[in-house]
Design a protein around this motif. Structure first.
Motif, short mmCIF file in Angstrom:
data_model
loop_
_atom_site.label_atom_id
_atom_site.label_comp_id
_atom_site.label_asym_id
_atom_site.label_seq_id
_atom_site.Cartn_x
_atom_site.Cartn_y
_atom_site.Cartn_z
N LYS A 40 29.57 -37.45 -8.63
CA LYS A 40 28.38 -37.14 -9.43
C LYS A 40 27.63 -35.91 -8.93
O LYS A 40 27.09 -35.14 -9.73
N PHE A 41 27.63 -35.71 -7.58
CA PHE A 41 26.68 -34.74 -7.05
C PHE A 41 27.28 -33.66 -6.14
O PHE A 41 26.54 -32.75 -5.74
N SER A 97 22.91 -30.75 -3.72
CA SER A 97 23.59 -32.05 -3.80
C SER A 97 22.69 -33.16 -3.27
O SER A 97 22.58 -34.23 -3.88
N ARG A 106 19.83 -33.92 -5.72
CA ARG A 106 20.28 -34.64 -6.92
C ARG A 106 20.60 -36.11 -6.59
O ARG A 106 20.36 -37.00 -7.39
N ALA A 107 21.13 -36.36 -5.39
CA ALA A 107 21.50 -37.72 -5.00
C ALA A 107 20.30 -38.54 -4.55
O ALA A 107 20.43 -39.76 -4.35
#
Length: 541
Positions: free
Chosen positions: A488-489, A497, A500-501
């Protein structure tokens, strides 16, 4: 797989003896009695007001080392016995000393204890491991005549004391203790010896003849008798070979803390369960005898899955915007019409502190055949061993241990490796007929090189070594959740990253949000299905 297990089990626990870890220990014999007498409380000094005192008479299996504080990795059970008595009503005073026999304790130490006795006091006599020795040698001169014959005796020159001396039977010395305790208005209790790490052809603990001798004297004299050897022996007989060994430390007689605590509980259970009428007043002052268990709503026909771990498994679990552990989301994956779950994890705990605080004991006591135990630790394990949190472990899977002195209170503790603690929980669960399942630790919100951090060269390596050694089922939650996060990230920008996580984490890089807890719960379910675990049949479709 079994080859590695054999290697691990044959590796002896080593006690480090440098100043950084532990202090030099003097083996207590009559030759070191001066230092020992300063370490033990003066007889009767623990008495509070007019309360009675419970005096403990024994040897190193009851009080080990000069200081009796575990600084050699060995503990006597008398150290832990006071937890079973209401200190507001009675004090427990451990007057035992290593190296003593019924004879040498009677001649060297007993007079001071006897003079401190008051009406209403209690005295437990459990001694005899050192009685099969020379009668008159220069070093110890502690042997007694086997058996209970009141008329048999041996005379000779005692080289240790430089006097003519007379030696009597084991039973005669016990009778002398009994008579002199009663003469002071106190109450004598006889106990058999603690078990040794010695087994018969069937693998059962060898019961020494001292048990029969003490039981006979108790019966003749009308004294309460507790068969400590049998109570502890029956428990040890159910243990694996590996577990039997770690209840002792350094040799085949002296116990580790695990063994000492087992013997202390056995002594307490034996006293509390006795129907001897003379024990009733003492029993009324006892506490904590019932074995602690988890508060579980167990339903007929439904197994229980116990979940153990740290804050990534159980956190505040209340505020939608707060920190959550995945165990709170067990209802997301388990079918409650088929199985019951009990989240026994606790924030901030390591394998070591979870066991030391008695949390594992509650799970162990609650297990029944057919249950499951999920074991997931790691975030708090590889840190300082001696700091005030006292949760660090030896960073390996070797069957090793060292004595450390704690910073907070100077307490000594025999600390084992990360893999050792995991194997203990695995072995304990199997002993109870439950199925242990090892889970790797959850990933952190760290993104070196733009991909989520993988800790496969440390924890991952150790988990797999434990799996190879024990054959335990293993769910690699760490990599299953990490695969999800990477998919996903992951990017070339590590900061991007991580940001976003962050929806899956809360407060820091370790603790999860509710969404993160749900992600890890789903990873557990995915992993159970992937390995074909029997527990997978209890998952929601």
């Amino acid at each position: 797989m079994r080859k590695l297990l054999s290697i691990l089990l044959l590796t002896a626990c080593a006690t480090v003896t440098n100043a950084q870890v532990t202090e030099k220990v003097i083996d207590n014999t009559p030759d070191s009695i001066g230092k020992a007498l300063m370490s033990r409380p003066a007889p009767g000094t623990t008495r509070q007001g007019n309360n009675p005192v419970l005096f403990l008479i024994g040897n190193s299996t009851m009080r080990n080392g000069t200081l009796g504080n575990g600084n050699n990795g060995q503990w006597g059970w008398g150290y832990f016995f006071n937890k079973y008595f209401d200190g507001r009503r009675i004090s427990v005073e451990n007057q035992a000393l290593g190296g003593m026999s019924t004879r040498t304790f009677y001649t060297d130490l007993w007079p001071a204890v006897r003079d401190a006795l008051k009406a209403g006091d209690w005295v437990i006599v459990s001694i005899g491991h050192n009685d099969s020795a020379d009668f008159f040698d220069a070093k110890r001169a502690r042997g007694v005549i086997p058996g209970v014959d009141p008329d048999t005796l041996v005379t000779g020159f005692n080289e240790r004391k430089h006097i003519n001396d007379t030696v009597y039977s084991y039973g005669t010395y016990l009778r002398r203790y009994i008579d002199e305790i009663r003469s002071r208005g106190a109450h004598p209790i006889l106990m058999s010896l603690t078990p040794r790490d010695a087994y018969d052809e069937q693998g059962r603990v060898i019961r020494k003849p001292h048990t029969q001798w003490a039981a006979y004297v108790a019966a003749i004299e009308g004294v309460p008798f507790v068969d400590l050897n049998e109570i502890s022996g029956q428990q040890i007989d159910t243990f694996s070979t590996w577990k039997k060994k770690y209840h002792f430390h350094g040799d085949h007689i002296h116990t580790s803390q695990f063994g000492a605590e087992l013997n202390a509980r056995s002594a307490a259970e034996g006293l509390f369960a006795s129907h001897h009428p003379l024990l009733k007043p003492l029993q009324e002052m006892m506490m904590n005898v019932a074995r602690p268990v988890c508060d579980v709503n167990r339903q007929p026909g439904k197994p229980v899955v116990f979940i153990t771990g740290d804050s990534t498994v159980k956190n505040n679990d209340s505020d939608d915007n707060g920190m959550w552990g995945w165990g709170s989301q067990a209802g997301l994956i388990f079918d409650d019409t088929k199985i019951t779950w009990s989240n026994q994890a606790k924030a901030g705990r390591s394998t070591r502190s979870f066991i030391r605080e008695g949390r594992w004991e509650k799970v162990y006591n609650s297990l029944q055949p057919g249950d499951y135990v999920l074991i997931q630790f790691g975030h708090n394990d590889i840190c300082s061993v001696t700091d005030p949190k006292e949760r660090g472990v030896i960073a390996s899977t070797k069957d090793t241990c060292h004595v450390y002195k704690m910073e907070k209170d100077g307490r000594y503790e025999l600390v084992y490796s990360f893999g050792w603690y995991l194997r203990k929980m695995i072995d304990d669960a199997r002993e109870k007929g439950a199925t242990p399942i090892l889970l790797s630790l959850t990933p952190r919100n760290e993104w070196p090189g733009g991909k989520v951090e993988r800790r496969n060269d440390t924890y991952g390596k150790w988990y797999r070594e434990v799996v190879e050694a024990t054959g335990v089922e293993f769910v690699d939650v760490h990599n299953i959740s990490a695969d999800f996060l990477d998919k996903k990230f992951a990017s070339k920008d590590a900061a991007k990253s991580k940001k976003r996580a962050s929806k899956y984490f809360n407060h820091d890089h370790t603790h999860t949000s509710k969404a993160g807890a749900q992600m890890n719960a789903r990873s557990v379910a995915k992993g159970l299905r992937a390995i074909g675990s029997p527990l997978a049949t209890y998952l929601k479709k």
